[in-house]
Design a protein around this motif. Structure first.
Motif, PDB file in Angstrom:
ATOM      1  N   ASN A 558       0.298   5.326   5.074  1.00  0.00           N
ATOM      2  CA  ASN A 558       1.357   6.241   4.667  1.00  0.00           C
ATOM      3  C   ASN A 558       2.280   5.885   3.628  1.00  0.00           C
ATOM      4  O   ASN A 558       2.579   6.596   2.702  1.00  0.00           O
ATOM      5  CB  ASN A 558       2.271   6.992   5.902  1.00  0.00           C
ATOM      6  CG  ASN A 558       1.170   7.749   6.831  1.00  0.00           C
ATOM      7  OD1 ASN A 558       0.360   8.359   6.550  1.00  0.00           O
ATOM      8  ND2 ASN A 558       1.721   7.512   8.322  1.00  0.00           N
ATOM      9  N   GLN A 568       1.859  11.290   2.235  1.00  0.00           N
ATOM     10  CA  GLN A 568       1.332  10.601   3.286  1.00  0.00           C
ATOM     11  C   GLN A 568      -0.369  10.709   3.288  1.00  0.00           C
ATOM     12  O   GLN A 568      -0.787  11.487   2.546  1.00  0.00           O
ATOM     13  CB  GLN A 568       1.852  10.906   4.601  1.00  0.00           C
ATOM     14  CG  GLN A 568       3.372  10.436   4.695  1.00  0.00           C
ATOM     15  CD  GLN A 568       4.108  10.767   6.025  1.00  0.00           C
ATOM     16  OE1 GLN A 568       3.202  11.285   7.146  1.00  0.00           O
ATOM     17  NE2 GLN A 568       5.082  10.443   6.334  1.00  0.00           N
ATOM     18  N   ARG A 572      -6.312  10.878   8.287  1.00  0.00           N
ATOM     19  CA  ARG A 572      -5.949   9.589   9.076  1.00  0.00           C
ATOM     20  C   ARG A 572      -7.072   8.875   9.666  1.00  0.00           C
ATOM     21  O   ARG A 572      -8.340   9.456   9.851  1.00  0.00           O
ATOM     22  CB  ARG A 572      -4.688  10.210  10.045  1.00  0.00           C
ATOM     23  CG  ARG A 572      -3.576  11.053   9.324  1.00  0.00           C
ATOM     24  CD  ARG A 572      -2.491  10.787  10.476  1.00  0.00           C
ATOM     25  NE  ARG A 572      -2.963  11.581  11.546  1.00  0.00           N
ATOM     26  CZ  ARG A 572      -2.400  11.754  12.944  1.00  0.00           C
ATOM     27  NH1 ARG A 572      -1.460  10.845  13.029  1.00  0.00           N
ATOM     28  NH2 ARG A 572      -3.172  12.312  14.051  1.00  0.00           N
TER      29      ARG A 572
END
Length: 914
Positions: A558, A568, A572
């Motif tokens: 991030n 960010q 993920r």
């Protein structure tokens, strides 16, 4: 002979100002030694710095400041006025000098006014810059204003120095742990004759200065002993030459660094630093993650792609994962391991056109490089710093309906194929292509497991750094730790990492971060196995240790994504693991995508101008083109475009340095440390010297410190998952997916611990714990799995019966009465003999009535806890004692007549028997 890092003797500063000068008084951590720096304020455009070579104590520095104040006082004004007539005043308190910068007027000085501890490596502390102050040096009487000056200042201050800038007073953050533990080559080769080391190694000016001015540390006898090399306690203090590629204030130091003592210079890196503590049944391990961002070809996402002619690539970040045992802090005697990997853009001349309002601007190759000159320089630099093999993990797409990313994939394959033709096969570049985006869309393919297999293959090729020889139990195990056997100082065996994994995708953000996490997870397993913590180098997901590592890589991703992409991470680690809910993951991804698109479209140009000004890529000049008037800043990073003769093209086939073969597969920088133009400053001193004694620097035994604010306790404030009591306290046991809220507690508590134990402000020059560090107390777990805003000790702390099987209860009345009787006996015995009157209470009087009267049997007339009178000794005892004392001094006396007669009888009796 041992070598230790040199600890900076200037860690606190006070800036005093007069009308003509700035006086910077720097002191060590304990404020026992002081140095002075003078800056002229009458120069309009030049920086004039004078360093006082003396080292002062507290009384001497007070006298010096008082003398300066008296000498700069103005004439006394009439009594009716209340103006201050003092010529010396405090302008600012600081913890270090970032540097000096000039635009169109005079110079500015940038000071660190607030710092925060974020990590500890051995006994060396790493700080994060929390706040800075920028002061104009020339006074108002000589200042000449320029209309564009304020605009340059505003652009310069767009680079937020309080965001992810780090420094250390004793540890070189620009190099890896393996490099810092490797002694200089000249020291190791001549360690038997330290007195004969020549000026090629020692910066003798620094040694003489430190010895002659530091009266509190060295006496003439000690200096003579050190020069002769006669002391067995003599060690080397080494201060490495930092890698300028990772020093983000190098431009701010270029007019200052060579004029002052090295202790005044502070090298600052940009990137990410985070730390966790892994508790393995009371054995504490520190897990540290350091990301160093390069200052070359630095910038924002769409404005910095590919490489330049010097081989510097965009989004160049070196990541190091350090694991060390907290039982011993010292770098010499402790247990340390580290693993280094790299990320960077595809080394080719390519870009994306931002003028078209499309989600994915088309990729174009701007310049054809048939002989891979720029890529050759890039990989040559990697061989120099990391050794071989260099493994290229390419994550861009291979097959597409419309060519987009595949353009880069084909360019990278052809480049590596060309370069490998001339490189020896033993050190060839390894290429691994993995279409991560396409495989992640398949429901039947586990992308993370595939990456795990690649990570294990890479680990067996490169290995990792381990400052000890392998454990005997590991040698009996079927698992083996890769790496090259080498040695540190005094022939201490160690295992070194050779080569590294270079990961890239298009942006080097989302996919790259997940791949680097999987590589780090594989490395962590081998690190724990090498340290004898686990039986095999295999770590499971959803364990406490892996969750900590995942959080570190998530935060690092991030942070780097915000620096380069403006938002960010879009996708993920949990997204690629397919462990988070689809709706929650997709909604977050959409928000971050919009944020990144907005940043790239509207704010990247201003951010790029600020970076160019901060790093000295663009330098303002009178009559020159203003920064905001450049239609394209591409020429600032490619100055060779104006004159192709400056490209300095090398041989089309000999793209690598032949001298590297002397050290490969080990890195040339480490094997030939302290040779050529990279000679560190080396001093010779005693091991107890404060300049190299990290024990005093870390523990501060002569300062008042608060136990609860120690960094180790701050990191230890981690909540145990609720199932740990019934399952296991081991951080390597897999927790159930239903413990998501428990994991939130662990992550929240650990994140606050990793964020620091508190910010240090230069106003009070003390370290305090901020309120944000206590946020973990506000989290707990309810029965329904939802977060609560109340802290429950029952949820967080295990009872004694659950932990040890024994429960503390109120003692019975019989035991209490018996205890009171014993107390009364002791009080009666001491009070009767000493004459001390004890305050009578009903319970005491009741207990005294039940106490049996004790009859004294001691030969001492007065015997108590407070007074003892020796008994009287008779004359016979005194004569016996006097005889024994005389015999010990004068020897045995002649035998008496009766003894002689007895001896004769004994002799004759023995002769008659024979």
């Amino acid at each position: 002979m041992k070598h230790f890092p040199i600890i900076s003797s200037i860690q606190k500063m006070v800036l005093y100002e007069t009308k003509a000068r700035y006086f910077i008084v720097g002191s060590n951590n304990t404020e026992t030694k002081f140095r002075v720096l003078k800056i002229d304020r009458t120069e309009r455009r030049h920086l004039h710095i004078v360093e006082d070579k003396g080292v002062y104590d507290k009384n001497e520095i007070r006298d010096l400041l008082a003398m300066i104040e008296v000498g700069n006082q103005t004439k006394l004004l009439p009594k009716t006025t209340t103006s201050n007539t003092s010529g010396l005043s405090i302008a600012c308190c600081a913890f270090g000098i970032v540097g000096f910068v000039r635009f169109l007027e005079g110079y500015y000085i940038i000071l660190i006014t607030k710092r925060r501890r974020v990590a500890v490596i051995g006994r060396h502390t790493v700080y994060k810059v929390e706040d800075t102050s920028m002061l104009y040096i020339p006074n108002d009487t000589v200042r000449q204003t320029d209309p564009d000056e304020s605009r340059y200042v505003k652009i310069f201050q767009t680079v937020d120095l309080s965001s992810n800038f780090y420094f250390s007073y004793s540890y070189d953050l620009t190099h890896s742990l393996q490099y810092n533990c490797t002694p200089p080559r000249a020291v190791t080769s001549r360690q038997e004759e330290p007195a004969k080391l020549g000026a090629s190694l020692f910066v003798w000016g620094e040694v003489e200065e430190a010895s002659s001015t530091d009266k509190t540390q060295h006496t003439p006898e000690q200096k003579f002993t050190e020069d002769k090399g006669e002391s067995s306690n003599t060690v080397f203090g080494v201060k490495n030459i930092p890698t300028q590629k990772y020093v983000w204030n190098s431009y701010l130091l270029h007019n200052y660094e060579d004029q002052v003592h090295s202790d005044w210079v502070l090298h600052i890196i940009h990137g990410f630093v985070g730390q966790f503590m892994i508790n393995v049944f009371g054995r504490h391990l520190y897990l540290t993650l350091i990301a160093r961002r390069s200052n070359r070809f630095a910038g924002t996402r769409f404005l910095k792609r590919g490489t330049n002619c010097s081989g510097d690539v965009a989004n160049d970040v070196e990541t190091e994962q350090i694991l060390h045992d907290l039982s011993v802090h010292s770098l010499k005697n402790g247990h340390f391991t580290s693993y280094v990997q790299f990320r960077g853009s595809v080394p080719a001349f390519w870009s994306q056109d931002m003028t078209k309002m499309v989600p994915k601007p088309p990729i174009t190759l701007d310049l054809v490089d048939p002989y891979s000159n720029a890529a050759g320089k890039h990989f040559n630099n990697l061989l120099r710093r990391f050794g071989s093999p260099i493994i290229v993990l390419n994550l861009v797409k291979k097959k597409e309906k419309k060519r987009h990313e595949s353009i880069l994939q084909q360019e990278l394959v052809s480049t590596i194929t060309y370069l490998n033709q001339f490189l020896p096969s033993a050190h060839a570049l390894h290429y691994i292509g993995f279409d991560m985006a396409r495989l992640s869309k398949s429901k039947h393919v586990d992308v993370v497991s595939r990456l795990g297999e690649i990570a294990e293959y890479c680990m067996q090729k490169t290995g990792f750094f381990h400052n000890r020889q392998p454990l005997y139990c590991n040698e009996l195990s079927p698992y083996r730790s890769a790496g090259v056997n080498s040695c540190l100082e005094l022939n201490e065996a160690c295992l070194k990492q050779t080569g590294m994994v270079r990961t890239n995708c298009v942006d080097c953000l989302d996919r790259t971060n997940t791949a680097q996490f999987v590589l780090g997870k594989c490395a962590l397993g081998h690190q724990l196995f090498a340290m004898g913590v686990i039986a095999s180098p295999k770590l499971l997901f959803d364990t406490d240790a892996v969750r900590m590592l995942e959080w570190l890589y998530e935060e690092k991703g991030n942070t780097l994504a915000l620096q380069y992409g403006g938002s960010q991470l879009v996708r993920r680690i949990q997204t690629y693991r397919k462990a988070s809910p689809w709706i929650k993951s997709q909604s977050r991804d959409i928000v971050q995508t919009l944020s990144r698109y907005y940043s790239n479209t509207f704010s990247d140009a201003d951010k790029q101008n600020a970076i160019n000004l901060f790093l000295g890529v663009y330098r303002p000049a009178e009559g020159g083109v203003s920064l905001w008037d450049y239609s394209a800043e591409w020429y600032l990073h490619h100055p060779e475009a104006f004159d192709y003769s400056d490209c300095n093209r090398r041989s089309y086939s000999q793209w690598w340095d032949v001298s590297f073969l002397k050290s490969l597969p080990l890195p040339y920088e480490e094997e030939f440390k302290a040779t050529g133009d990279r000679q560190p400053m080396v001093i010779k001193c005693q091991e107890e010297d404060r300049r190299v004694n990290s024990y005093f620097e870390y523990y501060q035994p002569f300062q008042l410190t608060i136990y609860d604010e120690l960094w180790s306790l701050t990191l230890a404030r981690e909540s145990i998952p609720s199932s740990a009591v019934k399952d296991s306290y081991s951080p390597f046991v897999r927790r159930g997916l239903k413990e998501s809220s428990s994991s939130k507690i662990a992550a929240a508590s650990s994140s606050t611990a990793a964020s620091s134990e508190g910010s240090t402000s230069s106003d009070d020059e003390d370290e305090t714990t901020s309120d944000e560090d206590q946020d973990w107390l506000n989290l707990t777990v309810n029965k329904d799995g939802e977060d609560s805003h109340y802290f429950s000790f029952k949820e967080q702390f295990v009872s004694m019966k659950a932990r040890y099987g024994v429960e503390v209860i109120e003692p019975p009345k019989v035991d209490i009465a018996l205890y009171k009787r014993y107390v009364a006996i002791g009080e009666n015995a001491s009070a009767a003999s000493s004459g001390i009157r004890v305050q009578s209470t009903p319970d005491l009087r009741s207990a005294q009535r039940k106490v049996t009267k004790l009859i004294r049997k001691s030969v001492f007339s007065l015997d108590s806890l407070y007074h003892v009178t020796p008994p009287t000794v008779n004359r016979v005892s005194k004569d016996i004692y006097k005889t024994y004392v005389t015999r010990s001094v004068n020897g045995a006396p002649p035998p008496s007549h009766s003894m002689l007669v007895s001896y004769e009888k004994y002799v004759w009796g023995a002769a008659g028997r024979h």
